[in-house]
Design a protein around this motif. Sequence first.
Motif, mmCIF file in Angstrom:
data_model
loop_
_atom_site.group_PDB
_atom_site.id
_atom_site.type_symbol
_atom_site.label_atom_id
_atom_site.label_comp_id
_atom_site.label_asym_id
_atom_site.label_seq_id
_atom_site.Cartn_x
_atom_site.Cartn_y
_atom_site.Cartn_z
ATOM 1 N N ALA A 9 0.832 -1.209 0.000
ATOM 2 C CA ALA A 9 0.000 0.000 0.000
ATOM 3 C C ALA A 9 0.866 1.258 0.000
ATOM 4 O O ALA A 9 0.627 2.194 -0.787
ATOM 5 C CB ALA A 9 -0.928 -0.008 1.217
ATOM 6 N N THR A 41 5.829 -10.639 -0.489
ATOM 7 C CA THR A 41 5.470 -11.715 0.454
ATOM 8 C C THR A 41 4.978 -13.015 -0.193
ATOM 9 O O THR A 41 5.233 -14.091 0.374
ATOM 10 C CB THR A 41 4.388 -11.227 1.439
ATOM 11 O OG1 THR A 41 3.324 -10.637 0.681
ATOM 12 C CG2 THR A 41 4.943 -10.228 2.422
ATOM 13 N N HIS A 263 -1.568 -3.589 12.722
ATOM 14 C CA HIS A 263 -0.298 -3.143 13.305
ATOM 15 C C HIS A 263 -0.601 -2.326 14.569
ATOM 16 O O HIS A 263 -1.584 -1.577 14.611
ATOM 17 C CB HIS A 263 0.429 -2.278 12.278
ATOM 18 C CG HIS A 263 1.854 -2.030 12.610
ATOM 19 N ND1 HIS A 263 2.253 -1.169 13.608
ATOM 20 C CD2 HIS A 263 2.993 -2.532 12.077
ATOM 21 C CE1 HIS A 263 3.565 -1.142 13.673
ATOM 22 N NE2 HIS A 263 4.042 -1.969 12.753
HETATM 23 C C1 LIG Z 1 3.888 -15.337 4.060
HETATM 24 C C2 LIG Z 1 2.868 -14.455 3.393
HETATM 25 C C3 LIG Z 1 2.372 -14.826 2.156
HETATM 26 C C4 LIG Z 1 1.431 -14.019 1.538
HETATM 27 N N1 LIG Z 1 0.975 -14.404 0.292
HETATM 28 C C5 LIG Z 1 0.104 -13.593 -0.351
HETATM 29 C C6 LIG Z 1 -0.335 -13.944 -1.649
HETATM 30 O O1 LIG Z 1 0.056 -14.982 -2.208
HETATM 31 N N2 LIG Z 1 -1.197 -13.093 -2.294
HETATM 32 C C7 LIG Z 1 -1.632 -11.934 -1.685
HETATM 33 O O2 LIG Z 1 -2.377 -11.179 -2.319
HETATM 34 N N3 LIG Z 1 -1.263 -11.597 -0.449
HETATM 35 C C8 LIG Z 1 -0.397 -12.382 0.238
HETATM 36 N N4 LIG Z 1 0.008 -12.057 1.497
HETATM 37 C C9 LIG Z 1 -0.612 -10.879 2.159
HETATM 38 C C10 LIG Z 1 0.050 -9.597 1.716
HETATM 39 O O3 LIG Z 1 1.441 -9.685 1.925
HETATM 40 C C11 LIG Z 1 -0.502 -8.442 2.544
HETATM 41 O O4 LIG Z 1 -1.899 -8.377 2.422
HETATM 42 C C12 LIG Z 1 0.123 -7.132 2.077
HETATM 43 O O5 LIG Z 1 1.524 -7.177 2.297
HETATM 44 C C13 LIG Z 1 -0.463 -5.958 2.834
HETATM 45 O O6 LIG Z 1 0.141 -4.795 2.360
HETATM 46 P P1 LIG Z 1 0.449 -3.585 3.353
HETATM 47 O O7 LIG Z 1 1.022 -2.505 2.507
HETATM 48 O O8 LIG Z 1 -0.734 -3.307 4.187
HETATM 49 O O9 LIG Z 1 1.560 -4.144 4.344
HETATM 50 P P2 LIG Z 1 3.018 -4.668 4.030
HETATM 51 O O10 LIG Z 1 3.182 -5.061 2.623
HETATM 52 O O11 LIG Z 1 3.285 -5.686 5.083
HETATM 53 O O12 LIG Z 1 3.919 -3.405 4.275
HETATM 54 C C14 LIG Z 1 4.050 -2.797 5.512
HETATM 55 C C15 LIG Z 1 5.388 -2.079 5.537
HETATM 56 O O13 LIG Z 1 5.413 -1.241 6.672
HETATM 57 C C16 LIG Z 1 6.668 -1.355 7.304
HETATM 58 N N5 LIG Z 1 6.483 -0.989 8.705
HETATM 59 C C17 LIG Z 1 5.869 -1.707 9.663
HETATM 60 N N6 LIG Z 1 5.886 -1.047 10.819
HETATM 61 C C18 LIG Z 1 6.526 0.102 10.602
HETATM 62 C C19 LIG Z 1 6.854 1.204 11.423
HETATM 63 N N7 LIG Z 1 6.522 1.244 12.710
HETATM 64 N N8 LIG Z 1 7.543 2.234 10.889
HETATM 65 C C20 LIG Z 1 7.892 2.201 9.581
HETATM 66 N N9 LIG Z 1 7.582 1.187 8.755
HETATM 67 C C21 LIG Z 1 6.910 0.159 9.251
HETATM 68 C C22 LIG Z 1 7.041 -2.805 7.093
HETATM 69 O O14 LIG Z 1 8.432 -2.994 7.245
HETATM 70 C C23 LIG Z 1 6.558 -3.034 5.671
HETATM 71 O O15 LIG Z 1 7.553 -2.679 4.749
HETATM 72 C C24 LIG Z 1 0.957 -12.836 2.157
HETATM 73 C C25 LIG Z 1 1.466 -12.457 3.402
HETATM 74 C C26 LIG Z 1 2.418 -13.264 4.013
HETATM 75 C C27 LIG Z 1 2.964 -12.857 5.359
#
Ligand SMILES: Cc1cc2nc3c(=O)[nH]c(=O)nc-3n(C[C@H](O)[C@H](O)[C@H](O)COP(=O)(O)OP(=O)(O)OC[C@H]3O[C@@H](n4cnc5c(N)ncnc54)[C@H](O)[C@@H]3O)c2cc1C
Length: 435
Positions: A9, A41, A263
């Motif tokens: 995101a 991921t 989170h």
């Molecule tokens: C093992 C695994 C397999 C998956 N497989 C799939 C799949 O096959 N298909 C699919 O669609 N989805 C999959 N997912 C789910 C997908 O990864 C998540 O839905 C997606 O990553 C969510 O995006 P996001 O941007 O909310 O969070 P994320 O992509 O997790 O990004 C969050 C970011 O914020 C950073 N962050 C966290 N806390 C802080 C802080 N306090 N200060 C600064 N930075 C911070 C983290 O380091 C990270 O870089 C999988 C997840 C996992 C764990």
Amino acid sequence: MAIVGAGFAGLQAAMELEGLFRRSPEQEILLIGEVNYFLFTPLLPQVASSYINPRHIVQPVRDVRGSRRFRFLRDRVVSVDLAARRLRASSGTFDYDALILAPGSRSDDFGIPGVREHTLDFKSLEDAVNLRERVLDLCEHADHTQDPAERARLLTFVGVGGGYTGVELMAELRDFFYQYVLRKFRGLRARDVRLVLVEAAPAILRSVHPSLARSAEERLRRGGVEIRTGAKVSRCLPDGIEIGSSEFIPASTVVWAAGVRAHLLVESLAGPHDRTGRALVDQHLQLEGHPEVFVAGDSAAPASAPDAPRIAPVAIDQGHIAARNVWHLERGEPLESYAFQDKGSLVEIGMNYAVVQVFGLQFRGYLAWLFWNAIHLLKLVGFRKQIQVAFDWALAMVFPRDAASVRQPRACPLCHPPEAAPAPSAIPGREVEGA
Ligand SMILES: Cc1cc2nc3c(=O)[nH]c(=O)nc-3n(C[C@H](O)[C@H](O)[C@H](O)COP(=O)(O)OP(=O)(O)OC[C@H]3O[C@@H](n4cnc5c(N)ncnc54)[C@H](O)[C@@H]3O)c2cc1C
């Protein structure tokens, strides 16, 4: 303006914002991320099974940025002062006029005793690398132990959670054992290896069509993975897990992939949250009482789609909408609403098999697996990474997996155990399965 989190995101939002504000150089776009790379991921299970190189599924944020103009800061945001419009990070404070919060999620232990202490998380690159190293350490020890019971304990792996993460991980471990370990370790036999997938619900993979979920289950079972559905973990111990009040599965390794919570940064914000701690934001992804703050990705529960799954395409779409709404807000224009679009589901069940539902179609088997590979390659960020992963996959067809352990034996918890685990019989009221 600031963005917290350089995941699906946050990165999408940053790229979108710099396109929208390209003619406003006075606007600073600050992206703060805890690590300096974007992690893909969906390929983490393949890292744990030594199928692909860990470095090939991460892209340095600065390489994604290229010559564009958002500023990246590797730091951890520890709190958000909504009233003062200020972020507090380890290196200092940062004021914002608009904020997109996208820090992802964390595992949910549902208050089950022992989960935090005795199970492994599977969310980060570090988790996957640690699991890979642990599997290799256990194989090394099991290979030369003379005690069959100890060998079986060392080689019992439990995955808790029958969603796509647990399923893909157990399928990958299965391939690793059957295609590599059992061929290369002369002291190990198939009967020594036990892989168990535990799911509290009556079926695994509830996010895909039941017939596809059944195919996946059948494929895993035939491959040698035990599937325990309707099995609620009641306690985790150093040497295994309890199911209900009477059954104990002894295991050297338990991976927890059973649930996801928002989170802490988001869960601790004032305002309404859902039962998993996600911020209940409006259809524009705005936080109640703070129109300048948007929440996107795994930690957001938008009013227009409160039950949207926590998957990458949803996070990307929300990052896109949040960025556009920051732009609209700045220009005094009406905001856009987030609506969930189902882009399908793809689950890989090890090498050569996947189940796929896209565009109203369902298919399974080898073609589905090729489709899974093609889509994941396309979605990887960066051409270099796409080539590297494609090579990893191609090489794995010809050569054995690269199963060199990269950490020093002194870091092996079996050579140097942190503390002695109590024997199963020392814990009152516990029956050891199979004993
Ligand atoms: C093992 C695994 C397999 C998956 N497989 C799939 C799949 O096959 N298909 C699919 O669609 N989805 C999959 N997912 C789910 C997908 O990864 C998540 O839905 C997606 O990553 C969510 O995006 P996001 O941007 O909310 O969070 P994320 O992509 O997790 O990004 C969050 C970011 O914020 C950073 N962050 C966290 N806390 C802080 C802080 N306090 N200060 C600064 N930075 C911070 C983290 O380091 C990270 O870089 C999988 C997840 C996992 C764990």
